[in-house]
Structure formats: structure tokens, C-alpha cells
Design a protein around this motif. Structure first.
Motif, PDB file in Angstrom:
ATOM      1  N   SER A   1       0.840  -1.200   0.000  1.00  0.00           N
ATOM      2  CA  SER A   1       0.000   0.000   0.000  1.00  0.00           C
ATOM      3  C   SER A   1       0.872   1.246   0.000  1.00  0.00           C
ATOM      4  O   SER A   1       1.907   1.278   0.670  1.00  0.00           O
ATOM      5  CB  SER A   1      -0.895   0.043   1.248  1.00  0.00           C
ATOM      6  N   ILE A   2       0.426   2.255  -0.748  1.00  0.00           N
ATOM      7  CA  ILE A   2       1.085   3.560  -0.737  1.00  0.00           C
ATOM      8  C   ILE A   2       0.004   4.593  -0.488  1.00  0.00           C
ATOM      9  O   ILE A   2      -0.945   4.728  -1.272  1.00  0.00           O
ATOM     10  CB  ILE A   2       1.804   3.853  -2.073  1.00  0.00           C
ATOM     11  N   MET A   3       0.109   5.307   0.626  1.00  0.00           N
ATOM     12  CA  MET A   3      -0.853   6.339   0.966  1.00  0.00           C
ATOM     13  C   MET A   3      -0.395   7.633   0.302  1.00  0.00           C
ATOM     14  O   MET A   3       0.656   8.178   0.642  1.00  0.00           O
ATOM     15  CB  MET A   3      -0.963   6.501   2.479  1.00  0.00           C
ATOM     16  N   LEU A   4      -1.166   8.117  -0.665  1.00  0.00           N
ATOM     17  CA  LEU A   4      -0.795   9.293  -1.436  1.00  0.00           C
ATOM     18  C   LEU A   4      -1.115  10.591  -0.703  1.00  0.00           C
ATOM     19  O   LEU A   4      -0.567  11.638  -1.035  1.00  0.00           O
ATOM     20  CB  LEU A   4      -1.492   9.262  -2.799  1.00  0.00           C
ATOM     21  N   ALA A   5      -1.990  10.539   0.278  1.00  0.00           N
ATOM     22  CA  ALA A   5      -2.344  11.714   1.087  1.00  0.00           C
ATOM     23  C   ALA A   5      -2.223  11.331   2.556  1.00  0.00           C
ATOM     24  O   ALA A   5      -3.217  11.143   3.248  1.00  0.00           O
ATOM     25  CB  ALA A   5      -3.756  12.178   0.748  1.00  0.00           C
ATOM     26  N   PRO A   6      -0.968  11.197   3.053  1.00  0.00           N
ATOM     27  CA  PRO A   6      -0.791  10.696   4.415  1.00  0.00           C
ATOM     28  C   PRO A   6      -1.302  11.636   5.503  1.00  0.00           C
ATOM     29  O   PRO A   6      -1.633  11.190   6.593  1.00  0.00           O
ATOM     30  CB  PRO A   6       0.723  10.493   4.541  1.00  0.00           C
ATOM     31  N   ALA A   7      -1.402  12.920   5.219  1.00  0.00           N
ATOM     32  CA  ALA A   7      -1.856  13.862   6.247  1.00  0.00           C
ATOM     33  C   ALA A   7      -3.287  13.575   6.679  1.00  0.00           C
ATOM     34  O   ALA A   7      -3.613  13.644   7.863  1.00  0.00           O
ATOM     35  CB  ALA A   7      -1.734  15.287   5.726  1.00  0.00           C
ATOM     36  N   ASP A   8      -4.143  13.220   5.716  1.00  0.00           N
ATOM     37  CA  ASP A   8      -5.533  12.955   6.070  1.00  0.00           C
ATOM     38  C   ASP A   8      -6.001  11.549   5.715  1.00  0.00           C
ATOM     39  O   ASP A   8      -7.110  11.156   6.047  1.00  0.00           O
ATOM     40  CB  ASP A   8      -6.455  13.993   5.427  1.00  0.00           C
ATOM     41  N   GLY A   9      -5.170  10.774   5.018  1.00  0.00           N
ATOM     42  CA  GLY A   9      -5.523   9.393   4.693  1.00  0.00           C
ATOM     43  C   GLY A   9      -6.650   9.255   3.701  1.00  0.00           C
ATOM     44  O   GLY A   9      -7.305   8.218   3.643  1.00  0.00           O
ATOM     45  N   ASN A  10      -6.895  10.288   2.887  1.00  0.00           N
ATOM     46  CA  ASN A  10      -8.043  10.271   1.985  1.00  0.00           C
ATOM     47  C   ASN A  10      -7.747   9.754   0.586  1.00  0.00           C
ATOM     48  O   ASN A  10      -8.623   9.774  -0.266  1.00  0.00           O
ATOM     49  CB  ASN A  10      -8.655  11.674   1.894  1.00  0.00           C
ATOM     50  N   ASP A  11      -6.521   9.292   0.325  1.00  0.00           N
ATOM     51  CA  ASP A  11      -6.199   8.747  -0.994  1.00  0.00           C
ATOM     52  C   ASP A  11      -5.056   7.754  -0.844  1.00  0.00           C
ATOM     53  O   ASP A  11      -3.979   8.114  -0.386  1.00  0.00           O
ATOM     54  CB  ASP A  11      -5.798   9.868  -1.956  1.00  0.00           C
ATOM     55  N   ALA A  12      -5.320   6.501  -1.222  1.00  0.00           N
ATOM     56  CA  ALA A  12      -4.294   5.458  -1.125  1.00  0.00           C
ATOM     57  C   ALA A  12      -4.487   4.443  -2.232  1.00  0.00           C
ATOM     58  O   ALA A  12      -5.606   4.235  -2.707  1.00  0.00           O
ATOM     59  CB  ALA A  12      -4.369   4.758   0.227  1.00  0.00           C
ATOM     60  N   VAL A  13      -3.371   3.836  -2.657  1.00  0.00           N
ATOM     61  CA  VAL A  13      -3.438   2.689  -3.555  1.00  0.00           C
ATOM     62  C   VAL A  13      -3.107   1.480  -2.690  1.00  0.00           C
ATOM     63  O   VAL A  13      -2.029   1.406  -2.094  1.00  0.00           O
ATOM     64  CB  VAL A  13      -2.457   2.812  -4.739  1.00  0.00           C
ATOM     65  N   ASN A  14      -4.054   0.574  -2.565  1.00  0.00           N
ATOM     66  CA  ASN A  14      -3.928  -0.598  -1.700  1.00  0.00           C
ATOM     67  C   ASN A  14      -3.958  -1.880  -2.518  1.00  0.00           C
ATOM     68  O   ASN A  14      -4.294  -1.865  -3.699  1.00  0.00           O
ATOM     69  CB  ASN A  14      -5.066  -0.613  -0.678  1.00  0.00           C
TER      70      ASN A  14
ATOM     71  N   VAL B   1       6.051  -1.354 -11.858  1.00  0.00           N
ATOM     72  CA  VAL B   1       4.704  -1.344 -12.427  1.00  0.00           C
ATOM     73  C   VAL B   1       3.857  -2.327 -11.639  1.00  0.00           C
ATOM     74  O   VAL B   1       4.264  -3.479 -11.441  1.00  0.00           O
ATOM     75  CB  VAL B   1       4.721  -1.750 -13.921  1.00  0.00           C
ATOM     76  N   GLY B   2       2.703  -1.862 -11.202  1.00  0.00           N
ATOM     77  CA  GLY B   2       1.819  -2.741 -10.447  1.00  0.00           C
ATOM     78  C   GLY B   2       0.362  -2.413 -10.695  1.00  0.00           C
ATOM     79  O   GLY B   2       0.029  -1.406 -11.323  1.00  0.00           O
ATOM     80  N   THR B   3      -0.495  -3.286 -10.192  1.00  0.00           N
ATOM     81  CA  THR B   3      -1.933  -3.049 -10.225  1.00  0.00           C
ATOM     82  C   THR B   3      -2.423  -3.024  -8.791  1.00  0.00           C
ATOM     83  O   THR B   3      -1.847  -3.662  -7.904  1.00  0.00           O
ATOM     84  CB  THR B   3      -2.674  -4.152 -11.007  1.00  0.00           C
ATOM     85  N   GLY B   4      -3.461  -2.253  -8.563  1.00  0.00           N
ATOM     86  CA  GLY B   4      -3.990  -2.157  -7.214  1.00  0.00           C
ATOM     87  C   GLY B   4      -5.374  -1.541  -7.227  1.00  0.00           C
ATOM     88  O   GLY B   4      -6.003  -1.383  -8.284  1.00  0.00           O
ATOM     89  N   VAL B   5      -5.823  -1.168  -6.052  1.00  0.00           N
ATOM     90  CA  VAL B   5      -7.125  -0.541  -5.891  1.00  0.00           C
ATOM     91  C   VAL B   5      -6.897   0.816  -5.229  1.00  0.00           C
ATOM     92  O   VAL B   5      -6.369   0.895  -4.116  1.00  0.00           O
ATOM     93  CB  VAL B   5      -8.059  -1.405  -5.013  1.00  0.00           C
ATOM     94  N   GLU B   6      -7.263   1.887  -5.953  1.00  0.00           N
ATOM     95  CA  GLU B   6      -7.175   3.215  -5.346  1.00  0.00           C
ATOM     96  C   GLU B   6      -8.450   3.449  -4.556  1.00  0.00           C
ATOM     97  O   GLU B   6      -9.557   3.231  -5.048  1.00  0.00           O
ATOM     98  CB  GLU B   6      -7.003   4.302  -6.407  1.00  0.00           C
ATOM     99  N   GLN B   7      -8.275   3.878  -3.319  1.00  0.00           N
ATOM    100  CA  GLN B   7      -9.402   4.156  -2.452  1.00  0.00           C
ATOM    101  C   GLN B   7      -9.334   5.632  -2.074  1.00  0.00           C
ATOM    102  O   GLN B   7      -8.387   6.077  -1.426  1.00  0.00           O
ATOM    103  CB  GLN B   7      -9.372   3.247  -1.234  1.00  0.00           C
ATOM    104  N   VAL B   8     -10.338   6.381  -2.525  1.00  0.00           N
ATOM    105  CA  VAL B   8     -10.364   7.828  -2.368  1.00  0.00           C
ATOM    106  C   VAL B   8     -11.624   8.243  -1.629  1.00  0.00           C
ATOM    107  O   VAL B   8     -12.722   7.806  -1.968  1.00  0.00           O
ATOM    108  CB  VAL B   8     -10.331   8.529  -3.747  1.00  0.00           C
TER     109      VAL B   8
END
Length: 143
Positions: A47-60, A73-80
Motif C-alpha cells: 500500500s502507498i498512501m498518497l495523502a498521508p496527512a488525512d488518509g483520503n487517498d491510497a493505492v492498496n 509497475v503494479g496493479t492495485g485498488v485506489e481508495q479515495v
């Protein structure tokens, strides 16, 4: 003319010993790492949290297809989080994405390199994110 597999391998110089010699003499590739805002590094995070300050955007749930010293290169699920009407009351949307890490730079006091950009591509289009302020979540070794 039909050539048996062993004959074809010998004709091409592909004996087991020669094949092993090629692998043993191959240069070692030191893979690039992801560097988070705390200075921690990781290879192939799940997982990479793209908005770590508020946790509102991550690719898991990332499955890495390629990871080397220049690109990942990878595939994942972005959770926004929609943050509508507020982030506390927002809905989390999940969508499949492809994540590409690239643009490597040297790590301080090391021969290693780290990725500095992520490109996220999905049904909503593509965007580039600087990896200067991401959080990486560790891989669970117990699994």
C-alpha cells in the motif's frame, strides 16, 4: 529437418553449464526503493498512501508486476474519500488502477536510488504524483 531438443540446445550453446555461467556472471541489479516522508524505505509495498496527512487517498492491495532499478509497475485498488459534504462524512470510492513508479534519484550517502514519481492510471484518467510526502504501509510478514 527435425532436431531433437538436446541437439538444438547444444547447437545454440545452451547447455546447463553454459546457462548457469550466464546467470552467475549477470550484473547484480539493486532495485530502487520507495522513500516515505519519515525516511523509511521499502521495496514492493502493498500500500502507498498518497495523502498521508488525512488518509483520503491510497493505492492498496498492490501486486507488483515489475520492480527494478528504474521502474516499478503494479496493479492495485485506489481508495479515495469523496470528502462530500466533509471528509469526515465522505464516502470512500474504490477503483482498479495501474501504478507506475519512476524518475529515480540517488539516496543520500548511498549507491541506492529511490523513485520520486508515481503515475496512477484508471478509469478516471491518469495523473502524476510526487512521492516526496507519501506513507508506505509495511508488508505483513505473518501472512
Amino acid at each position: 529437418m527435425v532436431v531433437p531438443a538436446a541437439g538444438a540446445a547444444l547447437a545454440l550453446g545452451m547447455t546447463g553449464v553454459a546457462g548457469a555461467a550466464v546467470i552467475q556472471n549477470a550484473p547484480e541489479v539493486v532495485p530502487a526503493v520507495v522513500l516515505d516522508d519519515q525516511g523509511d524505505t521499502q521495496i514492493e509495498p502493498e500500500s502507498i498512501m498518497l495523502a498521508p496527512a488525512d488518509g483520503n487517498d491510497a493505492v492498496n492491495f498492490i501486486t507488483w508486476l515489475v520492480w527494478n532499478d528504474g521502474i516499478a509497475v503494479g496493479t492495485g485498488v485506489e481508495q479515495v474519500n469523496t470528502c462530500e459534504p466533509t471528509c469526515a462524512e465522505g464516502t470512500t470510492l474504490s477503483k482498479p488502477v495501474v501504478i507506475v513508479l519512476d524518475n529515480v534519484e540517488p539516496l543520500d550517502d548511498s549507491d541506492d536510488v529511490h523513485f520520486t514519481e508515481a503515475r496512477i492510471s484508471g478509469v478516471d484518467g491518469s495523473r502524476t504524483v510526487e512521492l516526496s510526502s507519501v506513507a508506505i504501509l509495511p508488508i505483513d510478514d505473518a501472512a
